[in-house]
Design an enzyme around this catalytic site. Sequence first.
Site, PDB file in Angstrom:
ATOM      1  N   ASP A   1       0.857  -1.183   0.000  1.00 44.19           N
ATOM      2  CA  ASP A   1       0.000   0.000   0.000  1.00 44.19           C
ATOM      3  C   ASP A   1       0.896   1.238   0.000  1.00 44.19           C
ATOM      4  O   ASP A   1       1.597   1.503   0.984  1.00 44.19           O
ATOM      5  CB  ASP A   1      -0.913  -0.011   1.239  1.00 44.19           C
ATOM      6  CG  ASP A   1      -1.875   1.169   1.241  1.00 44.19           C
ATOM      7  OD1 ASP A   1      -1.737   2.073   0.388  1.00 44.19           O
ATOM      8  OD2 ASP A   1      -2.773   1.184   2.114  1.00 44.19           O
TER       9      ASP A   1
ATOM     10  N   ASN B   1       4.213   4.515 -10.296  1.00 45.61           N
ATOM     11  CA  ASN B   1       2.964   4.664 -11.061  1.00 45.61           C
ATOM     12  C   ASN B   1       1.718   4.676 -10.182  1.00 45.61           C
ATOM     13  O   ASN B   1       0.704   5.260 -10.565  1.00 45.61           O
ATOM     14  CB  ASN B   1       2.888   3.523 -12.088  1.00 45.61           C
ATOM     15  CG  ASN B   1       1.513   3.411 -12.701  1.00 45.61           C
ATOM     16  OD1 ASN B   1       1.138   4.189 -13.573  1.00 45.61           O
ATOM     17  ND2 ASN B   1       0.733   2.435 -12.225  1.00 45.61           N
TER      18      ASN B   1
ATOM     19  N   TYR C   1      -5.518  16.484  -6.818  1.00 45.86           N
ATOM     20  CA  TYR C   1      -4.808  15.565  -7.720  1.00 45.86           C
ATOM     21  C   TYR C   1      -3.768  16.331  -8.550  1.00 45.86           C
ATOM     22  O   TYR C   1      -2.603  15.922  -8.652  1.00 45.86           O
ATOM     23  CB  TYR C   1      -5.837  14.882  -8.630  1.00 45.86           C
ATOM     24  CG  TYR C   1      -5.243  13.968  -9.659  1.00 45.86           C
ATOM     25  CD1 TYR C   1      -4.794  12.696  -9.310  1.00 45.86           C
ATOM     26  CD2 TYR C   1      -5.117  14.361 -10.990  1.00 45.86           C
ATOM     27  CE1 TYR C   1      -4.246  11.845 -10.263  1.00 45.86           C
ATOM     28  CE2 TYR C   1      -4.574  13.521 -11.943  1.00 45.86           C
ATOM     29  CZ  TYR C   1      -4.140  12.265 -11.576  1.00 45.86           C
ATOM     30  OH  TYR C   1      -3.596  11.425 -12.519  1.00 45.86           O
TER      31      TYR C   1
HETATM   32  P1  NAP Z   1      -5.843   2.438 -12.406  1.00 38.16           P
HETATM   33  O1  NAP Z   1      -6.301   1.733 -13.630  1.00 38.16           O
HETATM   34  O2  NAP Z   1      -6.818   2.798 -11.361  1.00 38.16           O
HETATM   35  O3  NAP Z   1      -4.670   1.552 -11.742  1.00 38.16           O
HETATM   36  C1  NAP Z   1      -4.073   2.007 -10.564  1.00 38.16           C
HETATM   37  C2  NAP Z   1      -3.073   0.990 -10.077  1.00 38.16           C
HETATM   38  O4  NAP Z   1      -2.476   1.495  -8.868  1.00 38.16           O
HETATM   39  C3  NAP Z   1      -3.682  -0.352  -9.716  1.00 38.16           C
HETATM   40  O5  NAP Z   1      -2.720  -1.365  -9.913  1.00 38.16           O
HETATM   41  C4  NAP Z   1      -4.010  -0.192  -8.234  1.00 38.16           C
HETATM   42  O6  NAP Z   1      -4.130  -1.454  -7.587  1.00 38.16           O
HETATM   43  C5  NAP Z   1      -2.777   0.603  -7.782  1.00 38.16           C
HETATM   44  N1  NAP Z   1      -2.988   1.384  -6.576  1.00 38.16           N
HETATM   45  C6  NAP Z   1      -4.004   2.238  -6.279  1.00 38.16           C
HETATM   46  N2  NAP Z   1      -3.852   2.731  -5.042  1.00 38.16           N
HETATM   47  C7  NAP Z   1      -2.709   2.172  -4.538  1.00 38.16           C
HETATM   48  C8  NAP Z   1      -2.043   2.254  -3.298  1.00 38.16           C
HETATM   49  N3  NAP Z   1      -2.519   2.992  -2.276  1.00 38.16           N
HETATM   50  N4  NAP Z   1      -0.907   1.544  -3.145  1.00 38.16           N
HETATM   51  C9  NAP Z   1      -0.444   0.761  -4.130  1.00 38.16           C
HETATM   52  N5  NAP Z   1      -1.017   0.625  -5.325  1.00 38.16           N
HETATM   53  C10 NAP Z   1      -2.159   1.322  -5.511  1.00 38.16           C
HETATM   54  O7  NAP Z   1      -5.112   3.811 -12.780  1.00 38.16           O
HETATM   55  P2  NAP Z   1      -4.293   4.261 -14.093  1.00 38.16           P
HETATM   56  O8  NAP Z   1      -5.200   5.028 -14.950  1.00 38.16           O
HETATM   57  O9  NAP Z   1      -3.557   3.113 -14.653  1.00 38.16           O
HETATM   58  O10 NAP Z   1      -3.291   5.304 -13.435  1.00 38.16           O
HETATM   59  C11 NAP Z   1      -1.963   4.963 -13.106  1.00 38.16           C
HETATM   60  C12 NAP Z   1      -1.180   6.236 -12.863  1.00 38.16           C
HETATM   61  O11 NAP Z   1      -1.272   7.080 -13.983  1.00 38.16           O
HETATM   62  C13 NAP Z   1      -1.682   7.059 -11.672  1.00 38.16           C
HETATM   63  O12 NAP Z   1      -0.578   7.621 -10.992  1.00 38.16           O
HETATM   64  C14 NAP Z   1      -2.494   8.148 -12.317  1.00 38.16           C
HETATM   65  O13 NAP Z   1      -2.536   9.313 -11.531  1.00 38.16           O
HETATM   66  C15 NAP Z   1      -1.693   8.372 -13.588  1.00 38.16           C
HETATM   67  N6  NAP Z   1      -2.459   8.982 -14.661  1.00 38.16           N
HETATM   68  C16 NAP Z   1      -3.590   8.398 -15.143  1.00 38.16           C
HETATM   69  C17 NAP Z   1      -4.271   9.007 -16.181  1.00 38.16           C
HETATM   70  C18 NAP Z   1      -5.516   8.430 -16.793  1.00 38.16           C
HETATM   71  O14 NAP Z   1      -6.202   9.139 -17.539  1.00 38.16           O
HETATM   72  N7  NAP Z   1      -5.840   7.165 -16.546  1.00 38.16           N
HETATM   73  C19 NAP Z   1      -3.802  10.221 -16.710  1.00 38.16           C
HETATM   74  C20 NAP Z   1      -2.647  10.785 -16.183  1.00 38.16           C
HETATM   75  C21 NAP Z   1      -1.983  10.152 -15.161  1.00 38.16           C
HETATM   76  P3  NAP Z   1      -4.911  -1.597  -6.176  1.00 38.16           P
HETATM   77  O15 NAP Z   1      -6.140  -0.761  -6.277  1.00 38.16           O
HETATM   78  O16 NAP Z   1      -5.163  -3.067  -6.041  1.00 38.16           O
HETATM   79  O17 NAP Z   1      -3.958  -1.124  -5.135  1.00 38.16           O
END
Ligand code: NAP
Length: 249
Positions: free
Chosen positions: A62, A88, A155
Amino acid sequence: MHPFSLEGKTAIVTGGSRGIGYGIARGLIDAGARVIITARGERPLNEAAASLGANCIARTCDNADPAAIAAMVESAWQLGPVDILVNNAGISPYYKRVEHVTVEEWDSVVDVNLRGTYFASVEFAKRAFDAGTSASIINVSSVSGVVPLARLGVYAATKAGVQQLTKVMALEWADRNVRVNAIAPGWVETDFTGDLFASRHGESLRADVPMGRLATPEDIAGAAVWLASDAASYVTGSIVVIDGGRQLR
Ligand code: NAP
């Protein structure tokens, strides 16, 4: 060896069980790396690792808990030197104007996105210093850390913070062979954005992207492979924006 090859290298990808982290883990493995993926949910994490094959290992962690982060990094290094850290893991649990955000909501986002990235980097870099190895840290920021996006105040602040942290760590660690860079994605099609794009805001958010589409995790992974590899050996402190032109609006 091809300069983009990651043959013989080991990486940690936090939040690697789905979405962008999973896509980056796949990209690193395809380039030859062994990858340790982390997340909180054990079952999806193990399933993700199994689907990525023999060069992928799962470790629950976590990122809201600095002690858990330290234990995870230690356990990864017990397997051997780690060359690459992809910070990430990140959350954005609500979409609302700044005056409606509670203290608990503020803390939850800052703890994972900013504090988690900070301490994972420090735990990782200290071990690279002790081992005398070179290393690459890649922080997943966001275009919201570059241009303001409404209803994402906390955020966006964490993601802008991650960019400045990237530059300070790059400056402090350049002479110790630890490169630190960030990727700033625009909107990416993952679980993270699913509800938002299905909501009444989805159409206008999509219309704001000059390239007219959301990114896929694969659109993001290539930059991570490049930043992790020897092809980027003189790159540190950079923010690579991958947003279909969103920051130009
Ligand atoms: P996602 O599909 O929700 O995946 C998030 C991942 O992080 C999952 O593996 C989740 O697994 C893990 N996670 C969440 N909370 C956590 C915690 N407290 N400790 C450890 N792991 C944790 O999100 P995503 O879209 O792939 O985003 C990944 C990254 O890209 C993030 O940093 C996000 O801010 C950034 N981002 C996303 C976007 C977008 O449009 N999607 C755009 C810009 C930046 P668990 O829930 O099982 O822990």
